[in-house]
Design a protein around this motif. Structure first.
Motif, PDB file in Angstrom:
ATOM      1  N   GLU A  62      46.325  49.531  39.954  1.00  0.00           N
ATOM      2  CA  GLU A  62      46.981  48.642  38.995  1.00  0.00           C
ATOM      3  C   GLU A  62      45.848  48.211  38.513  1.00  0.00           C
ATOM      4  O   GLU A  62      45.870  47.676  37.039  1.00  0.00           O
ATOM      5  N   LEU A  63      44.557  47.564  39.040  1.00  0.00           N
ATOM      6  CA  LEU A  63      43.393  47.096  38.182  1.00  0.00           C
ATOM      7  C   LEU A  63      42.921  48.160  37.174  1.00  0.00           C
ATOM      8  O   LEU A  63      42.933  47.605  35.953  1.00  0.00           O
ATOM      9  N   PRO A  69      37.807  32.220  32.800  1.00  0.00           N
ATOM     10  CA  PRO A  69      38.482  32.225  33.863  1.00  0.00           C
ATOM     11  C   PRO A  69      38.036  32.965  35.360  1.00  0.00           C
ATOM     12  O   PRO A  69      37.610  33.960  35.107  1.00  0.00           O
ATOM     13  N   HIS A  70      38.113  32.364  36.354  1.00  0.00           N
ATOM     14  CA  HIS A  70      37.919  33.041  37.633  1.00  0.00           C
ATOM     15  C   HIS A  70      39.400  32.962  38.570  1.00  0.00           C
ATOM     16  O   HIS A  70      39.767  31.870  38.867  1.00  0.00           O
ATOM     17  N   LEU A  71      39.679  34.168  38.618  1.00  0.00           N
ATOM     18  CA  LEU A  71      40.982  34.193  39.474  1.00  0.00           C
ATOM     19  C   LEU A  71      40.663  35.016  40.809  1.00  0.00           C
ATOM     20  O   LEU A  71      40.177  36.029  40.882  1.00  0.00           O
ATOM     21  N   HIS A 115      46.638  40.292  38.616  1.00  0.00           N
ATOM     22  CA  HIS A 115      46.640  41.319  37.581  1.00  0.00           C
ATOM     23  C   HIS A 115      47.365  40.778  36.324  1.00  0.00           C
ATOM     24  O   HIS A 115      46.908  41.099  34.969  1.00  0.00           O
ATOM     25  N   PHE A 116      48.410  40.477  36.636  1.00  0.00           N
ATOM     26  CA  PHE A 116      49.492  39.934  35.344  1.00  0.00           C
ATOM     27  C   PHE A 116      48.676  38.851  34.260  1.00  0.00           C
ATOM     28  O   PHE A 116      48.311  39.010  33.232  1.00  0.00           O
ATOM     29  N   ALA A 117      48.160  37.965  35.123  1.00  0.00           N
ATOM     30  CA  ALA A 117      47.507  36.766  34.407  1.00  0.00           C
ATOM     31  C   ALA A 117      46.228  37.370  33.692  1.00  0.00           C
ATOM     32  O   ALA A 117      45.817  36.967  32.679  1.00  0.00           O
ATOM     33  N   VAL A 174      40.299  37.091  25.804  1.00  0.00           N
ATOM     34  CA  VAL A 174      39.689  36.269  26.739  1.00  0.00           C
ATOM     35  C   VAL A 174      39.133  37.116  28.070  1.00  0.00           C
ATOM     36  O   VAL A 174      39.748  37.747  28.829  1.00  0.00           O
ATOM     37  N   GLY A 175      38.035  36.941  28.251  1.00  0.00           N
ATOM     38  CA  GLY A 175      37.273  37.586  29.388  1.00  0.00           C
ATOM     39  C   GLY A 175      37.810  36.912  30.783  1.00  0.00           C
ATOM     40  O   GLY A 175      38.487  35.861  30.589  1.00  0.00           O
ATOM     41  N   VAL A 176      37.620  37.471  31.743  1.00  0.00           N
ATOM     42  CA  VAL A 176      38.210  36.980  33.124  1.00  0.00           C
ATOM     43  C   VAL A 176      37.177  37.528  34.189  1.00  0.00           C
ATOM     44  O   VAL A 176      36.652  38.620  34.063  1.00  0.00           O
ATOM     45  N   VAL A 177      37.039  36.868  35.209  1.00  0.00           N
ATOM     46  CA  VAL A 177      36.583  37.302  36.572  1.00  0.00           C
ATOM     47  C   VAL A 177      37.594  37.359  37.560  1.00  0.00           C
ATOM     48  O   VAL A 177      38.155  36.624  37.571  1.00  0.00           O
ATOM     49  N   LEU A 178      37.583  38.497  38.329  1.00  0.00           N
ATOM     50  CA  LEU A 178      38.686  38.878  39.320  1.00  0.00           C
ATOM     51  C   LEU A 178      37.890  38.674  40.435  1.00  0.00           C
ATOM     52  O   LEU A 178      36.766  39.373  40.911  1.00  0.00           O
TER      53      LEU A 178
END
Length: 179
Positions: free
Chosen positions: A88-89, A31-33, A61-63, A72-76
Motif C-alpha cells: 500500500e505504501l 507533518p509526521h504521521l 496512508h490515506f492522510a 506537502v512532504g510527509v514523514v511516516l
C-alpha cells in the motif's frame, strides 16, 4: 513540478523510529504521521489486533496520500513488518510521484529491551513485553533498499544527520521492490 518528499521510517519496536522521525519532520517543517498514534486516534480503545493495525495503516496512508498529492512532504513512522502494508505504501508513493526515501532503524535485541524498560509501560502497545520486543527485533527483516541506520552505534543527533545526508543524496528508494 518538484515531487513532494516522502521519508519512511521502518524498524522493530524500540529501534528509535519515532525519536528520529520526529526530529527530521521538525527540521523539514513537514507533518509526521505515526501508525500507533493514528491507531490510537481512530480506534482509541482497540485491543491492538492486526486488524486494528491494518486499519491504522490505511488511515495513515490515506492522510499521506492527500498531503503528497497536494505537494506537502510527509514523514511516516511504522514498523512495516507486513507485506500488505508495504504494498500500500508503494502504491501511495507511485500514485503521488513522491520523492521517496526509506530509512530502516536497526537495533540489537538487548538495546531494544533496555529502551523498553527505561521508558516504562507503554500505554499504547500493551503487548510490548521484554520477551516480545526481543523476539520482534530478532525476527525483523531489513530490506536495505535505502538507509540502514544503526541506532545503537549512533546517537540520535548523528542519526538525524545521516538521514539528512541520505535525503540530500537524492538516492530515492523504490518501494515497489520492497519484499
Amino acid at each position: 513540478m518538484v515531487p513532494a518528499l516522502l521519508i519512511v521510517f521502518s524498524g522493530p519496536p524500540c529501534a528509535g523510529k519515532s525519536t528520529i522521525a520526529a526530529e527530521v519532520a521538525v527540521r523539514r517543517s513537514i507533518p509526521h504521521l505515526q501508525m500507533d498514534a493514528t491507531r490510537r486516534r481512530i480506534l482509541p480503545d482497540s485491543p491492538h489486533t492486526r486488524a486494528d493495525r491494518a486499519t491504522a495503516y490505511r488511515a495513515m496512508h490515506f492522510a499521506a496520500e492527500l498531503l503528497l498529492a497536494n505537494g506537502v512532504g510527509v514523514v511516516l513512522d511504522a514498523p512495516y513488518g507486513h507485506p500488505e502494508d508495504r504494498r500500500e505504501l508503494a502504491r501511495v508513493a507511485a500514485d503521488t510521484h513522491a520523492a521517496a526515501f526509506l530509512v530502516e532503524c536497526a537495533v540489537t535485541p538487548d538495546t531494544a529491551v533496555q529502551r523498553l524498560l527505561a521508558r516504562g509501560p507503554d500505554s499504547v502497545r500493551l503487548d510490548l513485553t521484554p520477551e516480545r520486543v526481543d523476539t520482534m527485533v530478532r525476527e525483523f527483516h531489513y530490506s536495505c533498499l535505502g538507509l540502514l541506520l544503526d541506532t545503537v552505534a549512533l546517537d540520535p543527533a548523528a542519526c538525524v544527520r545521516s538521514v539528512e545526508d541520505f535525503v540530500a543524496s537524492g538516492r530515492t528508494s523504490d518501494f515497489s521492490v520492497w519484499p
